[in-house]
Design a protein around this motif. Sequence first.
Motif, PDB file in Angstrom:
ATOM      1  N   LEU A  51     -17.948  29.681   5.132  1.00 31.68           N
ATOM      2  CA  LEU A  51     -19.147  29.816   5.142  1.00 31.68           C
ATOM      3  C   LEU A  51     -20.198  30.680   6.183  1.00 31.68           C
ATOM      4  CD1 LEU A  51     -21.900  28.610   4.037  1.00 31.68           C
ATOM      5  CD2 LEU A  51     -21.700  26.743   5.413  1.00 31.68           C
ATOM      6  N   LYS A  52     -20.746  31.549   5.931  1.00 32.02           N
ATOM      7  CA  LYS A  52     -21.523  32.223   7.094  1.00 32.02           C
ATOM      8  C   LYS A  52     -22.920  31.776   6.962  1.00 32.02           C
ATOM      9  CE  LYS A  52     -23.717  36.287   8.892  1.00 32.02           C
ATOM     10  NZ  LYS A  52     -23.738  37.597   9.185  1.00 32.02           N
ATOM     11  N   LEU A  53     -23.748  31.422   8.022  1.00 26.89           N
ATOM     12  CA  LEU A  53     -24.994  31.067   8.168  1.00 26.89           C
ATOM     13  C   LEU A  53     -25.631  32.354   8.784  1.00 26.89           C
ATOM     14  CD1 LEU A  53     -24.682  27.247   9.437  1.00 26.89           C
ATOM     15  CD2 LEU A  53     -24.860  28.087   7.195  1.00 26.89           C
ATOM     16  N   GLY A  54     -26.127  33.032   8.079  1.00 26.07           N
ATOM     17  CA  GLY A  54     -27.116  34.243   8.346  1.00 26.07           C
ATOM     18  C   GLY A  54     -27.854  34.152   9.399  1.00 26.07           C
ATOM     19  N   GLY A  55     -27.950  35.285  10.366  1.00 22.71           N
ATOM     20  CA  GLY A  55     -28.895  35.311  11.351  1.00 22.71           C
ATOM     21  C   GLY A  55     -30.427  35.014  10.763  1.00 22.71           C
ATOM     22  N   ASP A  88     -18.341  15.123   2.597  1.00 17.33           N
ATOM     23  CA  ASP A  88     -18.330  13.674   2.085  1.00 17.33           C
ATOM     24  C   ASP A  88     -17.591  13.619   0.897  1.00 17.33           C
ATOM     25  OD1 ASP A  88     -18.942  12.590   4.655  1.00 17.33           O
ATOM     26  OD2 ASP A  88     -21.178  12.540   4.001  1.00 17.33           O
ATOM     27  N   GLN A  89     -18.361  14.616  -0.018  1.00 13.63           N
ATOM     28  CA  GLN A  89     -18.306  14.595  -1.428  1.00 13.63           C
ATOM     29  C   GLN A  89     -16.685  14.834  -2.065  1.00 13.63           C
ATOM     30  OE1 GLN A  89     -20.104  13.595  -3.901  1.00 13.63           O
ATOM     31  NE2 GLN A  89     -18.486  13.916  -5.397  1.00 13.63           N
ATOM     32  N   ASP A  90     -16.198  16.067  -1.164  1.00 17.25           N
ATOM     33  CA  ASP A  90     -14.964  16.634  -1.391  1.00 17.25           C
ATOM     34  C   ASP A  90     -14.137  16.364  -0.118  1.00 17.25           C
ATOM     35  OD1 ASP A  90     -12.648  18.047  -1.809  1.00 17.25           O
ATOM     36  OD2 ASP A  90     -13.526  19.774  -2.479  1.00 17.25           O
ATOM     37  N   THR A  91     -13.532  15.195   0.199  1.00 20.84           N
ATOM     38  CA  THR A  91     -12.867  15.191   1.349  1.00 20.84           C
ATOM     39  C   THR A  91     -11.348  16.062   1.734  1.00 20.84           C
ATOM     40  OG1 THR A  91     -11.357  13.204   0.328  1.00 20.84           O
ATOM     41  CG2 THR A  91     -13.439  12.865   1.656  1.00 20.84           C
ATOM     42  N   SER A  92     -11.051  16.845   0.666  1.00 19.02           N
ATOM     43  CA  SER A  92     -10.049  17.862   0.595  1.00 19.02           C
ATOM     44  C   SER A  92     -10.555  19.222   1.223  1.00 19.02           C
ATOM     45  CB  SER A  92      -9.087  17.971  -0.496  1.00 19.02           C
ATOM     46  OG  SER A  92      -9.948  18.822  -1.518  1.00 19.02           O
ATOM     47  N   LEU A  93     -11.997  19.185   1.097  1.00 18.52           N
ATOM     48  CA  LEU A  93     -12.545  20.601   1.419  1.00 18.52           C
ATOM     49  C   LEU A  93     -12.043  21.006   3.268  1.00 18.52           C
ATOM     50  CD1 LEU A  93     -14.625  23.124   0.830  1.00 18.52           C
ATOM     51  CD2 LEU A  93     -16.333  21.365   1.477  1.00 18.52           C
ATOM     52  N   ARG A  94     -11.617  22.157   3.145  1.00 19.53           N
ATOM     53  CA  ARG A  94     -11.277  22.805   4.557  1.00 19.53           C
ATOM     54  C   ARG A  94     -12.499  23.892   4.622  1.00 19.53           C
ATOM     55  NH1 ARG A  94      -6.151  24.671   5.690  1.00 19.53           N
ATOM     56  NH2 ARG A  94      -6.376  25.853   3.641  1.00 19.53           N
ATOM     57  N   LEU A  95     -13.087  23.658   5.960  1.00 22.85           N
ATOM     58  CA  LEU A  95     -14.200  24.847   6.171  1.00 22.85           C
ATOM     59  C   LEU A  95     -14.244  25.456   7.495  1.00 22.85           C
ATOM     60  CD1 LEU A  95     -17.110  25.601   4.974  1.00 22.85           C
ATOM     61  CD2 LEU A  95     -18.060  23.369   6.178  1.00 22.85           C
ATOM     62  N   LEU A  96     -14.300  26.731   7.528  1.00 23.80           N
ATOM     63  CA  LEU A  96     -14.615  27.417   8.781  1.00 23.80           C
ATOM     64  C   LEU A  96     -16.155  27.881   8.642  1.00 23.80           C
ATOM     65  CD1 LEU A  96     -12.375  29.982  10.541  1.00 23.80           C
ATOM     66  CD2 LEU A  96     -14.472  30.790   9.443  1.00 23.80           C
ATOM     67  N   ILE A  97     -16.784  27.554   9.533  1.00 26.59           N
ATOM     68  CA  ILE A  97     -18.110  28.490   9.511  1.00 26.59           C
ATOM     69  C   ILE A  97     -18.386  29.499  10.648  1.00 26.59           C
ATOM     70  CG2 ILE A  97     -20.680  27.664   9.947  1.00 26.59           C
ATOM     71  CD1 ILE A  97     -19.902  24.838   9.229  1.00 26.59           C
ATOM     72  N   GLY A  98     -19.152  30.543  10.090  1.00 22.17           N
ATOM     73  CA  GLY A  98     -19.667  31.527  11.186  1.00 22.17           C
ATOM     74  C   GLY A  98     -21.066  31.725  11.056  1.00 22.17           C
ATOM     75  N   HIS A  99     -21.619  32.137  12.243  1.00 22.69           N
ATOM     76  CA  HIS A  99     -23.118  32.565  12.048  1.00 22.69           C
ATOM     77  C   HIS A  99     -23.391  33.750  12.665  1.00 22.69           C
ATOM     78  CE1 HIS A  99     -24.144  31.450  16.324  1.00 22.69           C
ATOM     79  NE2 HIS A  99     -23.235  30.401  16.269  1.00 22.69           N
ATOM     80  N   GLY A 100     -24.607  34.231  12.063  1.00 19.27           N
ATOM     81  CA  GLY A 100     -25.085  35.495  12.674  1.00 19.27           C
ATOM     82  C   GLY A 100     -25.699  35.159  13.798  1.00 19.27           C
ATOM     83  N   SER A 101     -26.293  36.359  14.403  1.00 12.78           N
ATOM     84  CA  SER A 101     -27.051  36.370  15.837  1.00 12.78           C
ATOM     85  C   SER A 101     -28.606  36.623  15.591  1.00 12.78           C
ATOM     86  CB  SER A 101     -26.302  37.274  16.543  1.00 12.78           C
ATOM     87  OG  SER A 101     -26.306  36.763  17.857  1.00 12.78           O
ATOM     88  N   GLY A 102     -29.108  36.923  14.479  1.00 12.32           N
ATOM     89  CA  GLY A 102     -30.390  36.927  14.340  1.00 12.32           C
ATOM     90  C   GLY A 102     -31.369  37.600  15.484  1.00 12.32           C
ATOM     91  N   SER A 103     -32.245  36.677  15.703  1.00 15.59           N
ATOM     92  CA  SER A 103     -33.114  37.152  16.706  1.00 15.59           C
ATOM     93  C   SER A 103     -32.627  37.051  18.145  1.00 15.59           C
ATOM     94  CB  SER A 103     -34.485  36.689  16.806  1.00 15.59           C
ATOM     95  OG  SER A 103     -34.563  35.439  16.997  1.00 15.59           O
ATOM     96  N   PHE A 104     -31.496  36.413  18.379  1.00 22.61           N
ATOM     97  CA  PHE A 104     -30.754  36.378  19.805  1.00 22.61           C
ATOM     98  C   PHE A 104     -29.827  37.724  20.016  1.00 22.61           C
ATOM     99  CE2 PHE A 104     -31.192  31.892  21.080  1.00 22.61           C
ATOM    100  CZ  PHE A 104     -32.100  31.351  19.946  1.00 22.61           C
ATOM    101  N   GLY A 105     -28.747  37.832  19.481  1.00 24.11           N
ATOM    102  CA  GLY A 105     -27.950  38.875  20.085  1.00 24.11           C
ATOM    103  C   GLY A 105     -28.570  40.122  19.493  1.00 24.11           C
ATOM    104  N   HIS A 106     -29.200  40.381  18.058  1.00 24.33           N
ATOM    105  CA  HIS A 106     -29.731  41.625  17.731  1.00 24.33           C
ATOM    106  C   HIS A 106     -30.942  42.090  18.591  1.00 24.33           C
ATOM    107  CE1 HIS A 106     -27.373  42.354  14.204  1.00 24.33           C
ATOM    108  NE2 HIS A 106     -27.675  41.036  13.787  1.00 24.33           N
ATOM    109  N   PHE A 107     -31.668  41.089  19.056  1.00 21.86           N
ATOM    110  CA  PHE A 107     -32.988  41.376  19.900  1.00 21.86           C
ATOM    111  C   PHE A 107     -32.282  41.740  21.294  1.00 21.86           C
ATOM    112  CE2 PHE A 107     -37.206  40.407  18.654  1.00 21.86           C
ATOM    113  CZ  PHE A 107     -36.819  40.217  17.198  1.00 21.86           C
TER     114      PHE A 107
END
Length: 270
Positions: free
Chosen positions: A8-12, A41-60
């Motif tokens: 799952l990516k959480l965009g900047g 909680d709903q799906d206890t078998s779910l395996r998740l990797l999260i990534g996030h963008g940099s938005g007004s931090f890294g891009h700026f």
Amino acid sequence: MPAELVFLKLGGSLLTDKQQENSVRYDHLSHVVGEIRRALDQDTSLRLLIGHGSGSFGHFAAARTGLLSAPAPNWPAYAEVGAAAARLNRIVADALLAGGVPAVTLQPSAAAHCDDGQIISLATEPVATLLRHGLVPLVYGDVALDLTRGYTIISTETIFAALASRLQPGRILLAGEVSGVYTADPQRDPTAQPIPLITQETFSQVEQMLGGSAGVDVTGGMATKVRHMLDLAAISGGLEVWVISGTAPGNIYQALLGQRPPGSTLLKAK
Ligand code: IPE
């Protein structure tokens, strides 16, 4: 069969105000964390990797310091942009932990080797180990050392692509501020329409429509992100990438559980 792995990516654009340097959208962040916790909680078998963008931090920071435009490598700028990206990461990691999502940051610039702007190797073993322990590895768009250029910037999408060959996610979700990929910037053009499906064959037609992003963006905007994901889908037989809204209530929850939200865009090889 092993439980499904989702990236799952959480965009900047979702986590920050891309018009104003170093501004976090805490309302979006807490909404997103709640949806992720609910899905785990709903799906206890779910395996998740999260990534996030940099938005007004890294891009700026990259634009302000001229990180990529300077004629010679600008190493102080490298340090500054890496620090800005890490600062947002700490905020996101702490919000996830406070919301009951056991996120563990893996700093991409300490784990990646690049050459001419491409990731040529990325440590995947720590990611696999964290997943085995039921934790949620957290990566983010970052700077990275580069054999030819000295350094480069690696977007969350390129990090996902490098991790996917080894970890083989069943699905990649890219959550942004708006639902899906649009024919134009929906914040500026009221006639903009969401594009339901983009394949390698249709990409060239939609490429011209997908300009940059509404704000400062040093990694090429939406067109580049879509191209990276289609390239990945082409080599990962059957992999689907969903571009979804991270703000619409229930969207991230639904998508994590395998239901494609209305208005989202499906990216697949054919
Ligand atoms: C950009 O990462 C990284 C830096 C500018 C340091 P992404 O390309 O993943 O970030 P967003 O989603 O466009 O903000």
